[in-house]
Design a protein around this motif. Sequence first.
Motif, PDB file in Angstrom:
ATOM      1  N   LEU A  51       4.169  29.932 -30.817  1.00 58.82           N
ATOM      2  CA  LEU A  51       2.829  30.079 -31.388  1.00 58.82           C
ATOM      3  C   LEU A  51       2.515  31.468 -31.898  1.00 58.82           C
ATOM      4  O   LEU A  51       1.765  31.625 -32.860  1.00 58.82           O
ATOM      5  CB  LEU A  51       1.773  29.751 -30.312  1.00 58.82           C
ATOM      6  CG  LEU A  51       1.982  28.488 -29.487  1.00 58.82           C
ATOM      7  CD1 LEU A  51       0.892  28.367 -28.426  1.00 58.82           C
ATOM      8  CD2 LEU A  51       1.971  27.269 -30.400  1.00 58.82           C
ATOM      9  N   TYR A  52       3.050  32.496 -31.234  1.00 55.19           N
ATOM     10  CA  TYR A  52       2.460  33.823 -31.374  1.00 55.19           C
ATOM     11  C   TYR A  52       3.158  34.751 -32.363  1.00 55.19           C
ATOM     12  O   TYR A  52       2.538  35.656 -32.896  1.00 55.19           O
ATOM     13  CB  TYR A  52       2.514  34.545 -30.026  1.00 55.19           C
ATOM     14  CG  TYR A  52       1.863  33.823 -28.883  1.00 55.19           C
ATOM     15  CD1 TYR A  52       0.491  33.864 -28.716  1.00 55.19           C
ATOM     16  CD2 TYR A  52       2.624  33.116 -27.948  1.00 55.19           C
ATOM     17  CE1 TYR A  52      -0.119  33.226 -27.636  1.00 55.19           C
ATOM     18  CE2 TYR A  52       2.022  32.480 -26.869  1.00 55.19           C
ATOM     19  CZ  TYR A  52       0.666  32.536 -26.721  1.00 55.19           C
ATOM     20  OH  TYR A  52       0.080  31.909 -25.662  1.00 55.19           O
ATOM     21  N   TYR A  53       4.450  34.590 -32.555  1.00 51.45           N
ATOM     22  CA  TYR A  53       5.236  35.664 -33.171  1.00 51.45           C
ATOM     23  C   TYR A  53       5.148  35.617 -34.687  1.00 51.45           C
ATOM     24  O   TYR A  53       4.959  34.551 -35.273  1.00 51.45           O
ATOM     25  CB  TYR A  53       6.686  35.587 -32.662  1.00 51.45           C
ATOM     26  CG  TYR A  53       6.695  35.819 -31.182  1.00 51.45           C
ATOM     27  CD1 TYR A  53       6.528  37.098 -30.682  1.00 51.45           C
ATOM     28  CD2 TYR A  53       6.746  34.757 -30.289  1.00 51.45           C
ATOM     29  CE1 TYR A  53       6.459  37.329 -29.320  1.00 51.45           C
ATOM     30  CE2 TYR A  53       6.669  34.968 -28.917  1.00 51.45           C
ATOM     31  CZ  TYR A  53       6.522  36.266 -28.445  1.00 51.45           C
ATOM     32  OH  TYR A  53       6.423  36.480 -27.100  1.00 51.45           O
ATOM     33  N   PRO A  54       5.285  36.777 -35.349  1.00 54.96           N
ATOM     34  CA  PRO A  54       5.135  36.806 -36.806  1.00 54.96           C
ATOM     35  C   PRO A  54       6.108  35.842 -37.491  1.00 54.96           C
ATOM     36  O   PRO A  54       7.289  35.775 -37.127  1.00 54.96           O
ATOM     37  CB  PRO A  54       5.474  38.258 -37.161  1.00 54.96           C
ATOM     38  CG  PRO A  54       5.290  39.037 -35.897  1.00 54.96           C
ATOM     39  CD  PRO A  54       5.565  38.094 -34.769  1.00 54.96           C
ATOM     40  N   THR A  55       5.592  35.124 -38.470  1.00 56.74           N
ATOM     41  CA  THR A  55       6.409  34.148 -39.196  1.00 56.74           C
ATOM     42  C   THR A  55       7.619  34.854 -39.802  1.00 56.74           C
ATOM     43  O   THR A  55       7.484  35.935 -40.374  1.00 56.74           O
ATOM     44  CB  THR A  55       5.579  33.503 -40.319  1.00 56.74           C
ATOM     45  OG1 THR A  55       4.384  33.014 -39.744  1.00 56.74           O
ATOM     46  CG2 THR A  55       6.338  32.364 -40.997  1.00 56.74           C
ATOM     47  N   GLY A  56       8.783  34.262 -39.640  1.00 52.85           N
ATOM     48  CA  GLY A  56      10.004  34.841 -40.197  1.00 52.85           C
ATOM     49  C   GLY A  56      10.713  35.756 -39.220  1.00 52.85           C
ATOM     50  O   GLY A  56      11.884  36.083 -39.421  1.00 52.85           O
ATOM     51  N   SER A  57      10.041  36.175 -38.138  1.00 52.65           N
ATOM     52  CA  SER A  57      10.745  36.983 -37.127  1.00 52.65           C
ATOM     53  C   SER A  57      11.748  36.080 -36.418  1.00 52.65           C
ATOM     54  O   SER A  57      11.612  34.846 -36.408  1.00 52.65           O
ATOM     55  CB  SER A  57       9.755  37.572 -36.124  1.00 52.65           C
ATOM     56  OG  SER A  57       9.123  36.533 -35.388  1.00 52.65           O
ATOM     57  N   LEU A  58      12.746  36.710 -35.796  1.00 49.30           N
ATOM     58  CA  LEU A  58      13.717  35.905 -35.038  1.00 49.30           C
ATOM     59  C   LEU A  58      13.027  35.210 -33.870  1.00 49.30           C
ATOM     60  O   LEU A  58      13.353  34.073 -33.538  1.00 49.30           O
ATOM     61  CB  LEU A  58      14.855  36.794 -34.527  1.00 49.30           C
ATOM     62  CG  LEU A  58      15.867  37.245 -35.567  1.00 49.30           C
ATOM     63  CD1 LEU A  58      16.861  38.214 -34.948  1.00 49.30           C
ATOM     64  CD2 LEU A  58      16.614  36.037 -36.157  1.00 49.30           C
ATOM     65  N   LYS A  59      12.077  35.904 -33.252  1.00 49.54           N
ATOM     66  CA  LYS A  59      11.387  35.278 -32.112  1.00 49.54           C
ATOM     67  C   LYS A  59      10.689  33.985 -32.540  1.00 49.54           C
ATOM     68  O   LYS A  59      10.763  32.976 -31.835  1.00 49.54           O
ATOM     69  CB  LYS A  59      10.362  36.244 -31.499  1.00 49.54           C
ATOM     70  CG  LYS A  59      10.999  37.297 -30.608  1.00 49.54           C
ATOM     71  CD  LYS A  59       9.946  38.120 -29.904  1.00 49.54           C
ATOM     72  CE  LYS A  59      10.599  39.136 -28.987  1.00 49.54           C
ATOM     73  NZ  LYS A  59       9.630  40.054 -28.370  1.00 49.54           N
ATOM     74  N   ALA A  60      10.011  34.020 -33.684  1.00 48.39           N
ATOM     75  CA  ALA A  60       9.309  32.817 -34.141  1.00 48.39           C
ATOM     76  C   ALA A  60      10.310  31.731 -34.545  1.00 48.39           C
ATOM     77  O   ALA A  60      10.220  30.579 -34.087  1.00 48.39           O
ATOM     78  CB  ALA A  60       8.397  33.162 -35.318  1.00 48.39           C
ATOM     79  N   THR A  61      11.265  32.098 -35.392  1.00 50.03           N
ATOM     80  CA  THR A  61      12.191  31.100 -35.939  1.00 50.03           C
ATOM     81  C   THR A  61      13.037  30.461 -34.831  1.00 50.03           C
ATOM     82  O   THR A  61      13.184  29.234 -34.769  1.00 50.03           O
ATOM     83  CB  THR A  61      13.130  31.774 -36.964  1.00 50.03           C
ATOM     84  OG1 THR A  61      12.324  32.530 -37.852  1.00 50.03           O
ATOM     85  CG2 THR A  61      13.953  30.779 -37.730  1.00 50.03           C
ATOM     86  N   LEU A  62      13.603  31.322 -33.973  1.00 57.15           N
ATOM     87  CA  LEU A  62      14.525  30.793 -32.953  1.00 57.15           C
ATOM     88  C   LEU A  62      13.776  30.090 -31.820  1.00 57.15           C
ATOM     89  O   LEU A  62      14.329  29.200 -31.177  1.00 57.15           O
ATOM     90  CB  LEU A  62      15.398  31.917 -32.401  1.00 57.15           C
ATOM     91  CG  LEU A  62      16.330  32.578 -33.430  1.00 57.15           C
ATOM     92  CD1 LEU A  62      17.101  33.732 -32.802  1.00 57.15           C
ATOM     93  CD2 LEU A  62      17.306  31.566 -34.037  1.00 57.15           C
ATOM     94  N   CYS A  63      12.506  30.478 -31.623  1.00 57.71           N
ATOM     95  CA  CYS A  63      11.719  29.787 -30.588  1.00 57.71           C
ATOM     96  C   CYS A  63      11.399  28.361 -31.045  1.00 57.71           C
ATOM     97  O   CYS A  63      11.577  27.399 -30.286  1.00 57.71           O
ATOM     98  CB  CYS A  63      10.443  30.562 -30.293  1.00 57.71           C
ATOM     99  SG  CYS A  63       9.482  29.861 -28.955  1.00 57.71           S
TER     100      CYS A  63
END
Length: 365
Positions: A51-63
């Motif tokens: 939900l939280y991480y900037p779009t396109g960051s690895l955290k967002a994409t891989l989560c």
Amino acid sequence: MDVVIVGAGVIGLAVAEAMTGRGAEVTVLEAADRIGTGVSSRNSEVVHAGLYYPTGSLKATLCVEGRERLAAFCEQHGVDHRWTGKVLVATAADEVPALERIGAQAEANGARPLVSMSRHDLLQRCPTVRAVAALWSTGTGIVDSHGLMTRLRLLTERRGGVVLCRHGLVGATLRTNGWRLEIRQPDGSLAALDADIVVNAAGLQADEVARLVCQDADLPRHIAVKGSYFDVVGPPPADTLVYPVPSPTLTGLGTHLTIDLAGRARLGPDVQMGRASDDFAVDGSRAALFHQAASRFLPELRLDQLQPAYAGIRPKLATDRVADFYVRHEVDRGLPGWVNLLGIESPGLTASLALAQRVATLAGG
Ligand SMILES: Cc1cc2nc3c(=O)[nH]c(=O)nc-3n(C[C@H](O)[C@H](O)[C@H](O)COP(=O)(O)OP(=O)(O)OC[C@H]3O[C@@H](n4cnc5c(N)ncnc54)[C@H](O)[C@@H]3O)c2cc1C
């Protein structure tokens, strides 16, 4: 392809499973007596929706991808898990815009939907939770992280992979035909092992392992950020996860309520910056801070219900922005075949299976 993975936490084991699945010969080196005793053993076991991480960051994409892979893996391999959902609460009017931003961020990230909750919905679902506005995350759950790691190890070994505990990497040299690794064995003696690919998945120590082969000033360093937990004794105050609005830099997600697979409720983790990487003692006097934070959304919670539980340490990368995962095949640093995984804090457990596929591809597997 001979692959050596340094670290048998959830990330190293997931990479081992992914790479044996692609036909690589894999050896996992683990310095501790057993698998999964590092960061992977001291977390909230929450399957995050992304939900939280900037779009396109690895955290967002891989989560987001990892959550779907994990759901399928748990179903296929019988790893215990539960789709608890989670309530995100704004406890004051000035938190409502931040709550709305999380809703928009989640949508942009392609996460499973967040649903707006009316006062009536909140009262029905979580009668003890107080909020001025709330969102319901359908895609959040909890998982048995040790069951997951045991299964990843089993699949790796069935395909011929080897997991060596009490074997720590202490040195590495790049030669014309790959890497020569120096390993401390259980009796204290040193042994050599050759590898085409080395994956540094050493968790909190990954920045030190990276510095065995690279002294670049811009190679990221970890800050150890401690997070303590308190058990809530007695009947759980809610039967779902309850999270406040987090701080803008996402250093932590705010002191929240989680439920484990045995139905026990817990508060945490809080954020204590720059601690020793083995500082696992929980300071009982912090109970008052936890109580203060949680009673904003759980007004009936009593201080005497809180008991010190355990603490984990986040390997956070030093940055004044939202820290992302660092996942690189270090060819540009003159280290062909060496893959560094740094800053693998939350949502690393959720992202593990997606991260593993990414690493296998980066490594050419
Ligand atoms: C407080 C807290 C709460 C969290 N909550 C969640 C959550 O709810 N959901 C979520 O998705 N994620 C969560 N996370 C993140 C998640 O736990 C981590 O991202 C994940 O466990 C990292 O796994 P890892 O394999 O990288 O590290 P580790 O599990 O630490 O594994 C690394 C291994 O490397 C070994 N090692 C180190 N040096 C060497 C060496 N030289 N040679 C050989 N072996 C070595 C260590 O002994 C260790 O076993 C949380 C993290 C923390 C700290």
